[in-house]
Motif scaffolding. Structure first.
Motif, mmCIF file in Angstrom:
data_model
loop_
_atom_site.group_PDB
_atom_site.id
_atom_site.type_symbol
_atom_site.label_atom_id
_atom_site.label_comp_id
_atom_site.label_asym_id
_atom_site.label_seq_id
_atom_site.Cartn_x
_atom_site.Cartn_y
_atom_site.Cartn_z
ATOM 1 N N LEU A 195 0.836 -1.205 0.000
ATOM 2 C CA LEU A 195 0.000 0.000 0.000
ATOM 3 C C LEU A 195 0.868 1.251 0.000
ATOM 4 O O LEU A 195 0.681 2.153 -0.827
ATOM 5 C CB LEU A 195 -0.934 -0.019 1.208
ATOM 6 N N ALA A 196 1.841 1.305 0.898
ATOM 7 C CA ALA A 196 2.747 2.463 0.962
ATOM 8 C C ALA A 196 3.590 2.573 -0.310
ATOM 9 O O ALA A 196 3.855 3.673 -0.802
ATOM 10 C CB ALA A 196 3.649 2.343 2.189
ATOM 11 N N GLN A 197 3.975 1.425 -0.850
ATOM 12 C CA GLN A 197 4.793 1.387 -2.071
ATOM 13 C C GLN A 197 4.037 1.985 -3.259
ATOM 14 O O GLN A 197 4.604 2.756 -4.060
ATOM 15 C CB GLN A 197 5.174 -0.066 -2.344
ATOM 16 N N LEU A 198 2.759 1.642 -3.384
ATOM 17 C CA LEU A 198 1.949 2.155 -4.489
ATOM 18 C C LEU A 198 1.758 3.670 -4.374
ATOM 19 O O LEU A 198 1.844 4.392 -5.376
ATOM 20 C CB LEU A 198 0.586 1.453 -4.509
ATOM 21 N N ILE A 199 1.507 4.139 -3.162
ATOM 22 C CA ILE A 199 1.332 5.577 -2.961
ATOM 23 C C ILE A 199 2.624 6.317 -3.290
ATOM 24 O O ILE A 199 2.613 7.347 -3.980
ATOM 25 C CB ILE A 199 0.877 5.859 -1.509
ATOM 26 N N ALA A 200 3.747 5.777 -2.834
ATOM 27 C CA ALA A 200 5.048 6.407 -3.097
ATOM 28 C C ALA A 200 5.361 6.446 -4.586
ATOM 29 O O ALA A 200 6.050 7.362 -5.063
ATOM 30 C CB ALA A 200 6.145 5.658 -2.342
ATOM 31 N N ALA A 201 4.845 5.466 -5.334
ATOM 32 C CA ALA A 201 5.097 5.402 -6.778
ATOM 33 C C ALA A 201 4.136 6.284 -7.576
ATOM 34 O O ALA A 201 4.201 6.319 -8.807
ATOM 35 C CB ALA A 201 4.998 3.958 -7.256
ATOM 36 N N GLY A 202 3.226 6.977 -6.887
ATOM 37 C CA GLY A 202 2.360 7.945 -7.553
ATOM 38 C C GLY A 202 1.004 7.436 -7.979
ATOM 39 O O GLY A 202 0.284 8.125 -8.710
ATOM 40 N N TYR A 203 0.631 6.245 -7.525
ATOM 41 C CA TYR A 203 -0.705 5.738 -7.855
ATOM 42 C C TYR A 203 -1.728 6.297 -6.873
ATOM 43 O O TYR A 203 -1.435 6.541 -5.707
ATOM 44 C CB TYR A 203 -0.720 4.207 -7.846
ATOM 45 N N ARG A 204 -2.953 6.481 -7.359
ATOM 46 C CA ARG A 204 -3.979 7.119 -6.535
ATOM 47 C C ARG A 204 -5.159 6.195 -6.242
ATOM 48 O O ARG A 204 -5.752 6.258 -5.160
ATOM 49 C CB ARG A 204 -4.482 8.367 -7.284
ATOM 50 N N TYR A 205 -5.500 5.322 -7.206
ATOM 51 C CA TYR A 205 -6.710 4.517 -7.072
ATOM 52 C C TYR A 205 -6.401 3.029 -7.250
ATOM 53 O O TYR A 205 -5.502 2.661 -8.005
ATOM 54 C CB TYR A 205 -7.757 4.915 -8.124
ATOM 55 N N ALA A 206 -7.173 2.203 -6.559
ATOM 56 C CA ALA A 206 -7.101 0.752 -6.758
ATOM 57 C C ALA A 206 -8.438 0.249 -7.270
ATOM 58 O O ALA A 206 -9.494 0.664 -6.777
ATOM 59 C CB ALA A 206 -6.748 0.046 -5.452
ATOM 60 N N PHE A 207 -8.373 -0.630 -8.262
ATOM 61 C CA PHE A 207 -9.562 -1.354 -8.724
ATOM 62 C C PHE A 207 -9.349 -2.807 -8.346
ATOM 63 O O PHE A 207 -8.368 -3.437 -8.756
ATOM 64 C CB PHE A 207 -9.731 -1.221 -10.239
ATOM 65 N N VAL A 208 -10.254 -3.362 -7.547
ATOM 66 C CA VAL A 208 -10.117 -4.718 -7.032
ATOM 67 C C VAL A 208 -11.303 -5.556 -7.499
ATOM 68 O O VAL A 208 -12.449 -5.098 -7.449
ATOM 69 C CB VAL A 208 -10.061 -4.720 -5.491
ATOM 70 N N SER A 209 -11.025 -6.781 -7.945
ATOM 71 C CA SER A 209 -12.107 -7.680 -8.364
ATOM 72 C C SER A 209 -11.622 -9.114 -8.295
ATOM 73 O O SER A 209 -10.436 -9.386 -8.082
ATOM 74 C CB SER A 209 -12.568 -7.336 -9.790
ATOM 75 N N ASN A 210 -12.545 -10.044 -8.488
ATOM 76 C CA ASN A 210 -12.225 -11.469 -8.449
ATOM 77 C C ASN A 210 -11.666 -11.924 -9.794
ATOM 78 O O ASN A 210 -12.167 -11.529 -10.851
ATOM 79 C CB ASN A 210 -13.476 -12.293 -8.138
ATOM 80 N N SER A 211 -10.679 -12.810 -9.752
ATOM 81 C CA SER A 211 -10.079 -13.277 -11.008
ATOM 82 C C SER A 211 -11.022 -14.175 -11.807
ATOM 83 O O SER A 211 -10.808 -14.372 -12.995
ATOM 84 C CB SER A 211 -8.755 -14.004 -10.734
ATOM 85 N N ASP A 212 -12.083 -14.701 -11.173
ATOM 86 C CA ASP A 212 -13.014 -15.554 -11.928
ATOM 87 C C ASP A 212 -14.158 -14.755 -12.543
ATOM 88 O O ASP A 212 -15.115 -15.336 -13.046
ATOM 89 C CB ASP A 212 -13.550 -16.691 -11.051
ATOM 90 N N ASN A 213 -14.064 -13.427 -12.508
ATOM 91 C CA ASN A 213 -15.077 -12.567 -13.128
ATOM 92 C C ASN A 213 -14.437 -11.793 -14.271
ATOM 93 O O ASN A 213 -13.854 -10.727 -14.078
ATOM 94 C CB ASN A 213 -15.662 -11.601 -12.093
#
Length: 467
Positions: free
Chosen positions: A201-219
């Motif tokens: 989580l901290a790594q993504l923020i530090a790399a400049g990402y703002r949003y996460a999209f999360v979903s199931n791999s079987d969808n």
């Protein structure tokens, strides 16, 4: 429910988790839920405590192309990929199952993301939350996509595990004949704990990402769609979930509602519904929307809330009672302490829901679903997005004695799935093997006490057709 008047159950569970190398934040999160369980918390959401929820529709949302492109450029895609597909007889990552044209769920997901990267010139990392059972197979399958990893970021992080608890005593269960069965995942609500404890989580923020999209791999309908990303980004919401209208097949499933006490949106799962409220749960006119498990959150807002809560988001408890060996109903009853990731909607001020089309919700939980996905109901375009090619998705009910397990299912469709574009339903009772190019129309019902073969090219016409 008590553990002999002391904390020995919790102490033993903590020790067991630490000895197994479970992260300390996950241990303390488990302890939080253990205490709720010990004090009689059931996680139930009474009907009288909620009211129906209405919501806006993506079809009515105005999203500028520039906003969509900017949002997808600030987004990371996370796929839940911890499941083995054991209910369909699999013993490896369910996402390795072949879906279309020799491509697995993983192949299609990877190609969807690579296409969007090219189209929008976006970094768009794809990261899988694997379990210790799915990690090796998944990473081996993804190795063919040299361009998939984004520099400085992993392709996976691992979900945590926790001990199953004896229902009578809340002691961690011992099952020497198969010690793996002593453990269970903490439900997909563990994603927030795992993102934080892994440092991702901290790594993504530090790399400049703002949003996460999360979903199931079987969808496979859960594409990181730029329009939805743009809607979420411009809404200013810290957290949002995509919803669909419930259908008769969703009567027993969870739904959204608004809590009367504070006005917050809640996601009530069937396991959180009192027996007396099952009729209200099944009322599609009252509770109109169910979750797709496609969710969006602001990474910084998530980190801030986790910081404020010492890393424990405090999702509602789901008390799941099962047998320690799911295949042996005579084995001891255990409690699995679980949380649902969608339940995070109630811990964020200003969280939102939005109605999306059913094309964004194409989960494969059974071989019934798999048959539809492998049929011609969906086209797979150059963007690797499923495009529904018929007016409706037919209802499928295959005899579980012959079709429940993928290996047996495949034997009965050796030349591929039948054409189902003109079908309303398919009900199969008995052992039927389908030849190449079979066409189904209307409501088709097959029933035989002995094994049968359907000739190649046969057209099976049910009673009700459009003809």
């Amino acid at each position: 429910m008590a553990s002999n008047g002391n904390n020995s159950g919790l102490d033993r569970a903590r020790t067991k988790m630490r000895e197994a190398g479970v992260d300390e934040l996950a241990v303390e999160t488990f302890a939080h839920y253990f205490r709720l369980l010990e004090h009689g918390e059931t996680g139930m959401v009474p009907e009288e405590s909620i009211e129906p929820l209405d919501m806006e529709s993506l079809a009515d949302a105005q999203v500028a192309e520039a906003d969509a492109a900017e949002a997808i450029g600030a987004c990371v895609v996370i796929k839940l990929n911890g499941g083995l597909g054991t209910s369909m007889g699999m013993d490896r990552a369910k996402s390795l199952l072949c879906v279309r044209r020799g491509l697995s769920f993983l192949d299609i997901i990877a190609r969807q993301v690579l296409h969007l990267r090219d189209k929008y010139d976006a970094r768009l990392p794809l990261i899988f939350m694997n379990s210790f059972r799915t990690s090796e197979d998944t990473m081996a399958a993804l190795a063919r996509y040299d361009e998939l990893p984004v520099e400085g970021l992993p392709l996976e992080f691992l979900q945590n595990k926790e001990p199953k608890l004896l229902a009578k005593t809340l002691q961690p269960v011992a099952w020497p004949r198969d010690p793996d069965l002593e453990w269970c995942p903490p439900g997909h609500g563990d994603i927030y704990t795992a993102l934080r404890s892994s440092g991702l989580l901290a790594q993504l923020i530090a790399a400049g990402y703002r949003y996460a999209f999360v979903s199931n791999s079987d969808n496979l309908g859960a594409v990181p769609d730029p329009q939805v990303a743009g809607w979420f980004a411009t809404s200013g919401a810290p957290f949002a979930i995509e919803a669909v209208r419930r259908t008769p097949s969703d009567r027993k499933g969870g739904h959204f509602a608004r809590r009367r006490s504070d006005g917050r949106i809640v996601l009530r799962e069937s396991a959180q519904t009192l027996e007396a409220d099952k009729e209200a749960l099944a009322d599609l006119d009252r509770h109109k929307y169910t979750s797709t498990n496609n969710l969006w959150f602001d990474l910084q807002a998530m980190q801030d809330l986790l910081d404020a809560r010492q890393g424990i988001l405090g999702l509602p408890l789901i008390r799941n009672v099962k047998n320690v060996d799911p295949a042996d109903p005579a084995s001891p009853e255990v409690i699995q302490v679980e949380t649902a990731m969608g339940a995070a909607i109630e811990v964020f001020d200003g969280a939102r829901t939005i109605e999306v089309g059913r094309d964004r919700f194409v989960p494969v939980k059974t071989t019934n679903d798999l048959l539809v996905l492998r049929s011609d109901i969906y086209d797979l375009g150059a963007d690797f997005v499923l495009d529904q090619a018929s007016d409706r998705v037919p209802f499928v009910d295959l005899d579980s004695d012959f079709y429940k397990l993928v290996g047996e299912f495949d034997k009965r469709f050796p030349e591929g799935a039948p054409s189902m574009r003109a079908a309303r339903s398919l009900r199969v009772s008995g052992d039927w093997t389908f030849g190449r190019g079979v066409v189904l129309e209307g409501d088709v019902a097959l029933d035989s006490p002995s094994a049968q073969r359907i000739a190649p090219g046969a057209v099976l016409v049910g009673e009700d057709t459009d003809a």
